[in-house]
Write a protein that holds these residues in place. Structure first.
Motif, short mmCIF file in Angstrom:
data_model
loop_
_atom_site.label_atom_id
_atom_site.label_comp_id
_atom_site.label_asym_id
_atom_site.label_seq_id
_atom_site.Cartn_x
_atom_site.Cartn_y
_atom_site.Cartn_z
N THR A 312 -1.29 7.36 5.53
CA THR A 312 -0.24 6.47 5.01
C THR A 312 0.23 7.49 3.62
O THR A 312 -0.16 8.00 2.89
N THR A 313 1.69 7.48 3.85
CA THR A 313 2.48 8.70 3.12
C THR A 313 2.43 7.98 1.50
O THR A 313 2.19 6.79 1.28
N PHE A 314 2.73 8.92 0.69
CA PHE A 314 2.80 8.45 -0.92
C PHE A 314 3.44 7.20 -1.22
O PHE A 314 4.83 7.07 -0.75
N SER A 315 2.93 6.36 -2.19
CA SER A 315 3.53 4.97 -2.53
C SER A 315 4.30 5.28 -3.87
O SER A 315 3.29 5.23 -4.95
N PRO A 316 5.18 5.26 -4.25
CA PRO A 316 6.03 5.50 -5.35
C PRO A 316 5.75 4.30 -6.61
O PRO A 316 5.75 3.17 -5.98
N SER A 317 5.66 4.60 -7.65
CA SER A 317 5.38 3.38 -8.78
C SER A 317 6.81 3.17 -9.39
O SER A 317 7.71 3.80 -8.98
N THR A 378 6.97 5.82 2.52
CA THR A 378 7.44 6.07 1.14
C THR A 378 8.98 5.51 0.60
O THR A 378 9.00 5.02 -0.39
N LYS A 379 9.67 5.71 1.45
CA LYS A 379 11.03 5.24 1.28
C LYS A 379 11.26 3.85 1.19
O LYS A 379 11.78 3.11 0.15
N LEU A 380 10.50 3.03 2.07
CA LEU A 380 10.60 1.58 2.20
C LEU A 380 10.00 0.93 1.04
O LEU A 380 10.22 -0.13 0.53
N SER A 381 8.80 1.67 0.36
CA SER A 381 8.01 1.27 -0.79
C SER A 381 8.85 1.41 -2.11
O SER A 381 8.93 0.79 -2.96
N LEU A 382 9.73 2.46 -1.92
CA LEU A 382 10.52 3.03 -3.08
C LEU A 382 11.75 2.01 -3.44
O LEU A 382 11.95 1.70 -4.53
N MET A 383 11.99 1.39 -2.12
CA MET A 383 13.10 0.35 -2.41
C MET A 383 12.74 -1.01 -2.93
O MET A 383 13.34 -1.82 -2.95
#
Length: 441
Positions: A312-317, A378-383
């Motif tokens: 699972t890739t990095f999940s941004p805060s 990562t991208k979908l979580s960033l949004m």
């Protein structure tokens, strides 16, 4: 035949009949609201019976060594010929909402149970991820149970691994309740659940660096110590009994640490006062992921047992202010496409993970029975800046008055919430693997 009404007078009967539909319409939303926030719990025996009945169609007995293949339609087979890029897309409104709420599964960490903690806005529950060039089906627990019957699935990593695991358990609990069969004392860092009807075991291993590490403590050094060439012994010791492993790491590498390799000090990250070379954390994170993937491939490939590996890739805060200030992550809607770009540390962390997984895929080709894939979230979580607990990591933080200082969690995800999408993608990866395997038979 004439039936006499027990009510005296036809006018009263007609009046009652006239207003009955309106009364029903008035009661319907109240009933739905009651069921959503306070569902009637299934007795254990009822839940087991429901899951058993579903399983009659989809699976064989848990005592069997294999299960019959799922019946996929020709449309599904064709759709799965070309791998879907789940990483790119946008969030769209979804009136259906989540599969579960904060009271139905009993496995949500208290700090992520935003509904029960009084979060007033519930709009964050009604979005779904829509990939740009394909469909992402709603999570189906019975499909998961079929595809992974008689398997042991392990989530290994930091608190994001635990967050994802608890999301999965809650979605599965809508069909069959998980039985907690192991807990490491009073700690929740090592736990194991079993779904008896499907003989599925799901475990979580606390391993924030994936490799061997000594976490800082009040009685020890004020920095972490990492040994980048050796995997964490806790999950490494059980590797031979794991059929699928989901790795997740990233945030803990931001903390001060001293690194060791080959018995010598490699360097450190943010260690003023120590006579060590400052080398940052990117290279060390790369080494840790490489060590984890190489160890899994070499051990499981050499013994011929095989394993499914997902990273699972990095999940941004989403901190927009200080962690102890009100409104640290104040957004209540997702970002639109192009409104927030993947850049900086978030992009760098993801790039390391993608590169190491691609290298591992090449290395795994020398062995049979190994399947490796990214869960590129990562991208979908960033949004989704709206999906964090924020101050609702605590129950009703503003019950008395608005606090000037209140701790915020803008890292982990509310349950239910955006992280449920990670497991939707997980299931689709597993389903595609199943279709590919059937074609190769």
């Amino acid at each position: 035949m004439v039936v006499t009404s027990p009510l005296k007078g036809q006018s009263h009967s007609h009046s009652f009949t006239k207003f009955l539909p309106y009364a029903l319409y008035a009661l319907l939303p109240i009933a739905l609201f009651r069921l959503y926030f306070h569902p009637f719990p299934f007795p254990q025996s009822t839940t087991d019976q429901l899951s058993h009945n579903s399983r009659i169609i989809l699976t064989t007995s848990s005592s069997s060594s294999s299960s019959p293949p799922l019946s996929f339609s020709k449309e599904e087979e064709i759709a799965n010929e070309t791998p879907c890029d789940y990483a790119n897309g946008g969030w769209v409104h979804d009136k259906m909402g989540p599969l579960y709420n904060g009271t139905t599964c009993g496995t949500i960490k208290d700090g992520q149970n935003c509904i029960s903690h009084g979060r007033p806005d519930l709009g964050y529950l009604y979005w779904r991820w829509q990939p740009s060039q394909c469909k992402l089906p709603r999570f189906d627990p019975n499909t998961f149970f079929h595809l992974l019957s008689n398997k042991h699935i392990a989530f290994v990593g930091d608190s994001m691994a635990r967050n994802q695991l608890e999301s999965l358990l809650c979605m599965l609990a809508t069909a069959s309740y998980p039985n907690l069969v192991y807990k490491d004392g009073v700690d929740t860092k090592f736990r194991r659940w079993h779904f008896a009807s499907y003989n599925i075991t799901i475990s979580v291993y606390w391993s924030p660096f994936l490799v061997r590490g000594v976490e800082k403590s009040k009685t020890g050094p004020d920095h972490n110590e990492l040994f980048v060439d050796t995997v964490d012994a806790r999950w490494g010791a059980d590797l031979d009994h794991i059929d699928m492993i989901v790795l997740s790491t990233g945030h803990w590498f931001l903390h001060p640490a001293v690194y060791y390799e080959g018995g010598s000090i490699l360097g450190c990250h943010y260690c003023p006062g120590l006579n060590h070379t400052e080398i940052g954390f990117y290279g060390v994170m790369r080494k840790a992921i490489k060590t984890a993937l190489e160890t899994i491939i070499e051990r499981k490939g050499a013994n011929g047992n095989g394993i499914d590996v997902l990273l699972t890739t990095f999940s941004p805060s989403h901190f927009e202010g200080e962690w102890d200030q009100a409104g640290a992550c104040p957004k209540t809607k997702p970002y639109k496409e192009g409104e927030k770009m993947l850049e900086g540390m978030d992009a760098d962390m993801r790039a390391i993970e993608v590169e190491e997984m691609e290298t591992a895929k090449v290395n795994a080709k020398q062995f049979g029975g190994l399947r490796l894939e990214m869960l590129d979230v990562t991208k979908l979580s960033l949004m989704r800046p709206d999906g964090h607990p924020g101050p609702y990591m605590y129950p009703f933080p503003f019950a008395n008055e608005v606090q000037e200082r209140v701790q915020n969690d803008c890292v982990h995800w509310c349950l239910p919430g955006p992280i449920d999408t990670w497991n939707q993608i997980l299931l689709e990866v597993i389903r595609r693997w199943s279709i590919q395997s059937r074609r190769e038979e």
